[in-house]
Scaffold this motif. Structure first.
Motif, PDB file in Angstrom:
ATOM      1  N   TYR A   7     -22.161  11.062  23.768  1.00 34.39           N
ATOM      2  CA  TYR A   7     -21.828  10.591  22.422  1.00 34.39           C
ATOM      3  C   TYR A   7     -23.005  10.773  21.472  1.00 34.39           C
ATOM      4  O   TYR A   7     -24.161  10.550  21.812  1.00 34.39           O
ATOM      5  N   VAL A   8     -22.676  11.223  20.270  1.00 35.39           N
ATOM      6  CA  VAL A   8     -23.655  11.443  19.206  1.00 35.39           C
ATOM      7  C   VAL A   8     -23.261  10.561  18.033  1.00 35.39           C
ATOM      8  O   VAL A   8     -22.188  10.765  17.451  1.00 35.39           O
ATOM      9  N   PRO A   9     -24.067   9.582  17.676  1.00 36.89           N
ATOM     10  CA  PRO A   9     -23.731   8.714  16.548  1.00 36.89           C
ATOM     11  C   PRO A   9     -23.493   9.506  15.270  1.00 36.89           C
ATOM     12  O   PRO A   9     -24.137  10.519  15.017  1.00 36.89           O
ATOM     13  N   LYS A  10     -22.553   9.052  14.485  1.00 36.62           N
ATOM     14  CA  LYS A  10     -22.124   9.659  13.229  1.00 36.62           C
ATOM     15  C   LYS A  10     -21.337  10.947  13.438  1.00 36.62           C
ATOM     16  O   LYS A  10     -21.209  11.765  12.525  1.00 36.62           O
ATOM     17  N   VAL A  11     -20.801  11.112  14.661  1.00 34.22           N
ATOM     18  CA  VAL A  11     -19.898  12.246  14.925  1.00 34.22           C
ATOM     19  C   VAL A  11     -18.658  11.694  15.632  1.00 34.22           C
ATOM     20  O   VAL A  11     -18.341  12.072  16.763  1.00 34.22           O
ATOM     21  N   ALA A  12     -17.990  10.764  14.976  1.00 35.78           N
ATOM     22  CA  ALA A  12     -16.752  10.158  15.496  1.00 35.78           C
ATOM     23  C   ALA A  12     -16.947   9.530  16.869  1.00 35.78           C
ATOM     24  O   ALA A  12     -16.005   9.469  17.660  1.00 35.78           O
ATOM     25  N   CYS A  13     -18.144   9.035  17.146  1.00 36.08           N
ATOM     26  CA  CYS A  13     -18.392   8.507  18.491  1.00 36.08           C
ATOM     27  C   CYS A  13     -17.674   7.178  18.729  1.00 36.08           C
ATOM     28  O   CYS A  13     -17.345   6.861  19.880  1.00 36.08           O
ATOM     29  N   ALA A  32     -14.128  -1.917  16.765  1.00 35.44           N
ATOM     30  CA  ALA A  32     -15.256  -0.990  16.763  1.00 35.44           C
ATOM     31  C   ALA A  32     -16.470  -1.570  17.474  1.00 35.44           C
ATOM     32  O   ALA A  32     -17.146  -0.881  18.241  1.00 35.44           O
ATOM     33  N   ASN A  33     -16.748  -2.848  17.236  1.00 39.36           N
ATOM     34  CA  ASN A  33     -17.926  -3.451  17.878  1.00 39.36           C
ATOM     35  C   ASN A  33     -17.770  -3.523  19.388  1.00 39.36           C
ATOM     36  O   ASN A  33     -18.742  -3.412  20.136  1.00 39.36           O
ATOM     37  N   GLU A  34     -16.515  -3.664  19.867  1.00 38.50           N
ATOM     38  CA  GLU A  34     -16.291  -3.708  21.312  1.00 38.50           C
ATOM     39  C   GLU A  34     -16.514  -2.334  21.942  1.00 38.50           C
ATOM     40  O   GLU A  34     -16.964  -2.226  23.084  1.00 38.50           O
ATOM     41  N   ALA A  35     -16.205  -1.285  21.183  1.00 41.09           N
ATOM     42  CA  ALA A  35     -16.404   0.074  21.696  1.00 41.09           C
ATOM     43  C   ALA A  35     -17.879   0.378  21.922  1.00 41.09           C
ATOM     44  O   ALA A  35     -18.222   1.242  22.737  1.00 41.09           O
ATOM     45  N   HIS A  36     -18.748  -0.327  21.217  1.00 39.28           N
ATOM     46  CA  HIS A  36     -20.184  -0.071  21.342  1.00 39.28           C
ATOM     47  C   HIS A  36     -20.889  -1.036  22.304  1.00 39.28           C
ATOM     48  O   HIS A  36     -22.117  -0.994  22.424  1.00 39.28           O
ATOM     49  N   VAL A  37     -20.128  -1.875  22.976  1.00 34.58           N
ATOM     50  CA  VAL A  37     -20.714  -2.755  23.994  1.00 34.58           C
ATOM     51  C   VAL A  37     -21.000  -1.918  25.242  1.00 34.58           C
ATOM     52  O   VAL A  37     -20.083  -1.321  25.817  1.00 34.58           O
TER      53      VAL A  37
END
Length: 352
Positions: A122-128, A152-157
């Motif tokens: 995953y690359v942040p700011k590329v639909a990650c 969205a916040n759960e996807a980044h846990v």
């Protein structure tokens, strides 16, 4: 028994032994090559014998030996993208291979889906965010069904997804060889402006303002007010660029992942990515991955209109106030990403 007959029997035994040895080696060689082409049956944690996903073909097989004509046509495009990465790595080996060996920490951006044999960097700011949601659906074993129902916040846990650095070295090597590895990229300066807008112009990102904004203002702004130094919430884009090209920045700490280069996040010169998706063809490339994984009939990449999306025109405006000297220095920082993923030098740049 006659000596001639004894000799014949002895030769027969020798021939049988040689044949058995050669045949055994042949079988091992065939099995070795087949193991790279055909997934081996294994037992999943729930005790059910499975082979990857529905059917017997892995995403790697479907990519490199497609059974569907529409996939075959798309495969040519992605071969060209792979070749572009390979050629750039070879031509810039001194820059692209500063380290010969990767550490587990280098693999923390590689998300693993065991059931469908996928690895996504995953690359942040590329639909990650949306791709992390998809990976949660794919690897959740029924826990999730609609990716857009996942906050969205759960996807980044971190605990919600398994990354490659959590495996042993033999397990890492096996997955790198056997799973389909993919990433998504974006025009480097458009991604950079998107990161700036999100992290430094939104009032809710106070953690970024405190950690990076205060530092950038202190270093780049003359006669900064005490309020600006304390809050760090009004960083100008020119100051952000000056911070990125400042030699002290990289010596102090690595770039934050939101503006780190893609080749430093995903290591495409060390890890052979089978598929390079692009933000410019996001929906098409994403659904292609899902087709290869055998889930395209019921799972699609989530799309929705987003009026705040950073565009090329917007990026052009942000660079108008950047000096040609700083533009040149910034381009050198992201040059490998431009070359590796076949992005031309932006027309708005005034390079020295």
């Amino acid at each position: 028994m006659k000596p001639a007959l004894l000799e014949v029997m002895r030769m027969n035994r020798i021939c049988r032994m040689v044949l058995a040895t050669c045949l055994g080696s042949f079988i091992l060689v065939i099995f070795y090559f087949q193991s790279m082409l055909h997934p081996v049956m294994r037992r999943n944690p729930f005790g059910v014998d499975i082979c990857c996903r529905k059917g017997s073909r892995s995403p790697l097989q479907e990519l490199y030996n497609p059974t569907q004509l529409e996939l075959s046509n798309t495969a040519v495009l992605h071969q060209m993208r792979r070749d572009q990465v390979t050629d750039t790595c070879r031509a810039n080996s001194a820059l692209s291979r500063k380290r010969r060996v990767l550490t587990p920490n280098d693999l923390k951006h590689l998300v693993v889906d065991e059931d469908h044999e996928l690895i996504y960097c995953y690359v942040p700011k590329v639909a990650c965010t949306n791709w992390k949601r998809l990976m949660m659906v794919l690897s959740g074993r029924g826990k999730y069904s609609d990716p857009m129902e996942i906050p969205a916040n759960e996807a980044h846990v971190a605990a919600n997804l398994k990354t490659l650095n959590q495996y042993s070295i033999p397990e890492i090597n096996h997955r790198l060889k056997s799973y389909l590895k993919f990433l998504f990229v974006r025009e480097p300066f458009e991604r950079l402006v998107s990161a700036y807008r999100n992290k430094f112009t939104q009032k809710y990102n106070t953690s970024f303002h405190k950690r990076y904004g205060t530092k950038i203002i202190r270093r780049q702004r003359k006669n900064a007010t005490q309020e600006a130094l304390r809050r760090g919430g009004d960083v100008r884009f020119e100051e952000f660029v000056a911070y990125l090209i400042d030699p002290h920045t990289q010596r102090e700490e690595p770039f934050n992942e939101h503006w780190q280069t893609v080749h430093s996040l995903c290591h495409p010169c060390h890890i052979h990515y089978d598929l390079v998706g692009k933000y410019e063809t996001l929906e098409e490339d994403s659904n292609y991955v899902l087709q290869l994984a055998g889930v395209g009939s019921y799972l699609k990449f989530p799309t929705y209109a987003k009026s705040t999306r950073t565009t090329d025109e917007m990026t052009t405006e942000f660079f108008q106030n950047i000096s040609s000297e700083h533009q040149t220095q910034l381009y050198e920082v992201y040059k490998l990403d431009f070359l590796m993923f076949n992005y031309s030098v932006p027309s708005y740049l005034k390079l020295e």
